[in-house]
Design a protein around this motif. Structure first.
Motif, PDB file in Angstrom:
ATOM      1  N   LEU A 314       8.111   6.628 -97.984  1.00  0.00           N
ATOM      2  CA  LEU A 314       7.706   6.884 -99.368  1.00  0.00           C
ATOM      3  C   LEU A 314       7.591   5.586-100.161  1.00  0.00           C
ATOM      4  O   LEU A 314       6.683   5.423-100.978  1.00  0.00           O
ATOM      5  N   ASP A 315       8.506   4.656 -99.921  1.00  0.00           N
ATOM      6  CA  ASP A 315       8.435   3.357-100.589  1.00  0.00           C
ATOM      7  C   ASP A 315       7.125   2.648-100.246  1.00  0.00           C
ATOM      8  O   ASP A 315       6.456   2.082-101.124  1.00  0.00           O
ATOM      9  N   ASP A 316       6.761   2.670 -98.981  1.00  0.00           N
ATOM     10  CA  ASP A 316       5.547   1.982 -98.533  1.00  0.00           C
ATOM     11  C   ASP A 316       4.294   2.621 -99.134  1.00  0.00           C
ATOM     12  O   ASP A 316       3.380   1.924 -99.581  1.00  0.00           O
ATOM     13  N   ALA A 317       4.252   3.944 -99.138  1.00  0.00           N
ATOM     14  CA  ALA A 317       3.067   4.639 -99.652  1.00  0.00           C
ATOM     15  C   ALA A 317       2.909   4.458-101.154  1.00  0.00           C
ATOM     16  O   ALA A 317       1.785   4.441-101.673  1.00  0.00           O
ATOM     17  N   SER A 318       4.024   4.300-101.862  1.00  0.00           N
ATOM     18  CA  SER A 318       3.994   4.262-103.330  1.00  0.00           C
ATOM     19  C   SER A 318       4.127   2.868-103.911  1.00  0.00           C
ATOM     20  O   SER A 318       4.178   2.704-105.134  1.00  0.00           O
ATOM     21  N   ARG A 319       4.200   1.872-103.051  1.00  0.00           N
ATOM     22  CA  ARG A 319       4.422   0.512-103.537  1.00  0.00           C
ATOM     23  C   ARG A 319       3.355   0.119-104.553  1.00  0.00           C
ATOM     24  O   ARG A 319       2.159   0.274-104.304  1.00  0.00           O
ATOM     25  N   THR A 320       3.797  -0.408-105.676  1.00  0.00           N
ATOM     26  CA  THR A 320       2.888  -0.790-106.744  1.00  0.00           C
ATOM     27  C   THR A 320       2.217  -2.119-106.420  1.00  0.00           C
ATOM     28  O   THR A 320       2.879  -3.070-106.000  1.00  0.00           O
ATOM     29  N   VAL A 321       0.915  -2.179-106.601  1.00  0.00           N
ATOM     30  CA  VAL A 321       0.180  -3.419-106.351  1.00  0.00           C
ATOM     31  C   VAL A 321       0.557  -4.439-107.419  1.00  0.00           C
ATOM     32  O   VAL A 321       0.450  -4.184-108.614  1.00  0.00           O
ATOM     33  N   VAL A 322       1.002  -5.609-106.958  1.00  0.00           N
ATOM     34  CA  VAL A 322       1.474  -6.630-107.888  1.00  0.00           C
ATOM     35  C   VAL A 322       1.223  -7.998-107.277  1.00  0.00           C
ATOM     36  O   VAL A 322       1.174  -8.149-106.051  1.00  0.00           O
ATOM     37  N   GLY A 323       1.042  -8.984-108.123  1.00  0.00           N
ATOM     38  CA  GLY A 323       0.824 -10.340-107.643  1.00  0.00           C
ATOM     39  C   GLY A 323       2.057 -10.889-106.935  1.00  0.00           C
ATOM     40  O   GLY A 323       3.152 -10.340-107.035  1.00  0.00           O
ATOM     41  N   ASP A 324       1.862 -11.992-106.215  1.00  0.00           N
ATOM     42  CA  ASP A 324       2.957 -12.568-105.433  1.00  0.00           C
ATOM     43  C   ASP A 324       4.125 -13.023-106.296  1.00  0.00           C
ATOM     44  O   ASP A 324       5.277 -13.044-105.850  1.00  0.00           O
ATOM     45  N   TYR A 325       3.835 -13.400-107.569  1.00  0.00           N
ATOM     46  CA  TYR A 325       4.886 -13.958-108.407  1.00  0.00           C
ATOM     47  C   TYR A 325       4.670 -13.545-109.854  1.00  0.00           C
ATOM     48  O   TYR A 325       3.523 -13.539-110.303  1.00  0.00           O
ATOM     49  N   PRO A 326       5.692 -13.159-110.615  1.00  0.00           N
ATOM     50  CA  PRO A 326       7.116 -13.223-110.274  1.00  0.00           C
ATOM     51  C   PRO A 326       7.685 -11.949-109.637  1.00  0.00           C
ATOM     52  O   PRO A 326       8.812 -11.939-109.188  1.00  0.00           O
ATOM     53  N   TYR A 327       6.884 -10.854-109.602  1.00  0.00           N
ATOM     54  CA  TYR A 327       7.446  -9.588-109.128  1.00  0.00           C
ATOM     55  C   TYR A 327       7.149  -9.304-107.664  1.00  0.00           C
ATOM     56  O   TYR A 327       7.727  -8.388-107.090  1.00  0.00           O
ATOM     57  N   GLY A 328       6.235 -10.053-107.067  1.00  0.00           N
ATOM     58  CA  GLY A 328       5.879  -9.824-105.685  1.00  0.00           C
ATOM     59  C   GLY A 328       6.796 -10.538-104.708  1.00  0.00           C
ATOM     60  O   GLY A 328       7.909 -10.953-105.038  1.00  0.00           O
ATOM     61  N   LEU A 329       6.295 -10.728-103.478  1.00  0.00           N
ATOM     62  CA  LEU A 329       7.107 -11.240-102.379  1.00  0.00           C
ATOM     63  C   LEU A 329       7.731 -12.598-102.685  1.00  0.00           C
ATOM     64  O   LEU A 329       8.929 -12.809-102.447  1.00  0.00           O
ATOM     65  N   LEU A 330       6.944 -13.530-103.221  1.00  0.00           N
ATOM     66  CA  LEU A 330       7.488 -14.865-103.485  1.00  0.00           C
ATOM     67  C   LEU A 330       8.590 -14.826-104.544  1.00  0.00           C
ATOM     68  O   LEU A 330       9.601 -15.525-104.428  1.00  0.00           O
ATOM     69  N   GLY A 331       8.393 -13.989-105.556  1.00  0.00           N
ATOM     70  CA  GLY A 331       9.421 -13.868-106.587  1.00  0.00           C
ATOM     71  C   GLY A 331      10.700 -13.274-106.046  1.00  0.00           C
ATOM     72  O   GLY A 331      11.799 -13.730-106.362  1.00  0.00           O
ATOM     73  N   VAL A 332      10.571 -12.236-105.205  1.00  0.00           N
ATOM     74  CA  VAL A 332      11.752 -11.603-104.609  1.00  0.00           C
ATOM     75  C   VAL A 332      12.481 -12.588-103.714  1.00  0.00           C
ATOM     76  O   VAL A 332      13.713 -12.715-103.768  1.00  0.00           O
ATOM     77  N   GLN A 333      11.744 -13.304-102.885  1.00  0.00           N
ATOM     78  CA  GLN A 333      12.365 -14.281-101.986  1.00  0.00           C
ATOM     79  C   GLN A 333      13.088 -15.367-102.768  1.00  0.00           C
ATOM     80  O   GLN A 333      14.183 -15.806-102.392  1.00  0.00           O
ATOM     81  N   GLN A 334      12.490 -15.790-103.859  1.00  0.00           N
ATOM     82  CA  GLN A 334      13.118 -16.831-104.671  1.00  0.00           C
ATOM     83  C   GLN A 334      14.417 -16.329-105.302  1.00  0.00           C
ATOM     84  O   GLN A 334      15.453 -17.004-105.254  1.00  0.00           O
ATOM     85  N   ARG A 335      14.361 -15.125-105.872  1.00  0.00           N
ATOM     86  CA  ARG A 335      15.554 -14.597-106.524  1.00  0.00           C
ATOM     87  C   ARG A 335      16.675 -14.324-105.526  1.00  0.00           C
ATOM     88  O   ARG A 335      17.852 -14.435-105.858  1.00  0.00           O
ATOM     89  N   GLU A 336      16.291 -13.960-104.303  1.00  0.00           N
ATOM     90  CA  GLU A 336      17.297 -13.699-103.284  1.00  0.00           C
ATOM     91  C   GLU A 336      17.671 -14.965-102.510  1.00  0.00           C
ATOM     92  O   GLU A 336      18.412 -14.905-101.526  1.00  0.00           O
ATOM     93  N   ARG A 337      17.142 -16.096-102.965  1.00  0.00           N
ATOM     94  CA  ARG A 337      17.454 -17.417-102.390  1.00  0.00           C
ATOM     95  C   ARG A 337      17.052 -17.501-100.932  1.00  0.00           C
ATOM     96  O   ARG A 337      17.731 -18.131-100.111  1.00  0.00           O
TER      97      ARG A 337
END
Length: 343
Positions: A314-337
């Motif tokens: 369900l998470d995969d099917a409903s994932r909101t389209v968003v840019g890489d930063y700050p809410y996308g993959l790069l932002g998440v990776q940065q916040r999680e160090r």
């Protein structure tokens, strides 16, 4: 039914709440009474209303139900209402000012036929009233015994955080809940609102968990709804308008919900409700049934928990389209160090 603390308070509530926006409009008094009875019989406790629901009629119906039922039934109810929107056209008849909220709360108490409510919520942010005034008003209500707790509805992340920190700085009673729109089609609150609520220890009370009926499977791709449904009667209705949500992502989500529902032997509505109810920070998911049959089906989600694979699908099917930063993959990776550097 399961029970969780109402945010950072010591008050326990059911993990499903009965929303009463339909009372007096889409649900007449007889149906409304039947819904309240069935909800309590199922172990539900949290009943949520607002002064503007059917222009006060929802509160009046609840008040008559409370008066008509024995104490051993009504004592189970954790009663929540809201104030902020206009009930008349006077200059001070709207907002989160001390003047308006005081008048609104006393009017709600009169309609409900009670001396106090358990949870009083600011129905939306008010840009014209200083937040300190609103917070002092809520604190005064708590001290006067008119309310036990207070919370917010429809606040953004920065608004919520500002209110929480100002209450702390002023030494006032702290809010305990936030009521946002949240469902598999509307996940944007996960960017800021959910983290802000978790940080403050506030419990989430999601409204529209079925996306205005979309996630129950009642609508079809490229077939405009007709008949006795919310969109059948008004296809342009609010945030769930047919043309607004008739997009590929919506149908991908519906397909994923349907697949899990079939595998579980559950309804699509129950699967969608289970997903929301087990999200981080959620205290109680607000049901918005028009009929007793809809409520019965929704209540079947009270003890339903999806497994990790189902949640992931369900998470995969409903994932909101968003840019890489700050809410996308790069932002998440940065916040999680998980990455270093930055700019």
């Amino acid at each position: 039914m399961e029970y969780r603390n109402l945010g950072n308070s010591g008050c326990a509530v059911s993990n499903l709440a009965l929303g009463t926006m339909t009372f007096g409009d889409e649900s007449d008094e007889k149906v409304s009474f039947a819904q309240l009875d069935r909800f309590i019989e199922a172990g539900g406790t949290l009943v949520d209303t607002a002064d503007v629901y059917s222009t006060g009629i929802s509160e009046e119906i609840i008040g008559r139900w409370l008066k008509d039922r024995p104490a051993d039934v009504t004592d189970r109810v954790v009663l929540a209402t809201k104030g902020r929107f206009p009930m008349d056209d006077t200059p001070n008849g709207v907002g989160l000012s001390n003047r308006h909220l005081t008048k609104a709360l006393h009017a709600s108490l009169k309609r409900l036929g009670v001396e106090s409510v358990d949870l009083y919520q600011a129905h939306a942010w008010d840009a014209l009233t200083p937040i300190d005034e609103t917070l002092r008003t809520m604190d005064g209500f708590v001290r006067a015994g008119l309310i036990h707790y207070y919370g917010f509805s429809n606040f953004t992340g920065w608004q919520l955080t500002k209110a929480v920190h100002r209450a702390q700085a002023l030494g006032l009673a702290a809010p305990v809940t936030l009521q946002p729109q949240y469902n598999l089609l509307v996940r944007e609150i996960e960017w800021e609102v959910v983290p802000a609520s978790l940080d403050a220890g506030l419990g989430l009370l999601p409204w529209s968990p079925l996306g205005g009926g979309w996630l129950s499977g009642k609508y079809r791709r490229d077939q405009r709804p007709t008949g006795a449904t919310r969109l059948g009667e008004d296809p342009d209705r609010g945030v769930e308008a047919y043309d607004r949500r008739n997009v590929d992502r919506t149908w991908n989500v519906i397909e994923a919900v349907q697949k899990i529902a079939e595998g579980r032997g559950a309804s699509m509505a129950q699967v969608a409700l289970a997903w929301v109810t087990d999200q981080p920070g959620v205290t109680s998911t607000i049901l918005g049934a028009r009929t007793l049959e809809q409520l019965d089906d929704n209540l079947g989600a009270a003890d339903l928990h999806l497994d990790a694979e189902e949640m992931s699908a369900l998470d995969d099917a409903s994932r909101t389209v968003v840019g890489d930063y700050p809410y996308g993959l790069l932002g998440v990776q940065q916040r999680e160090r998980k990455i270093t550097g930055g700019r």
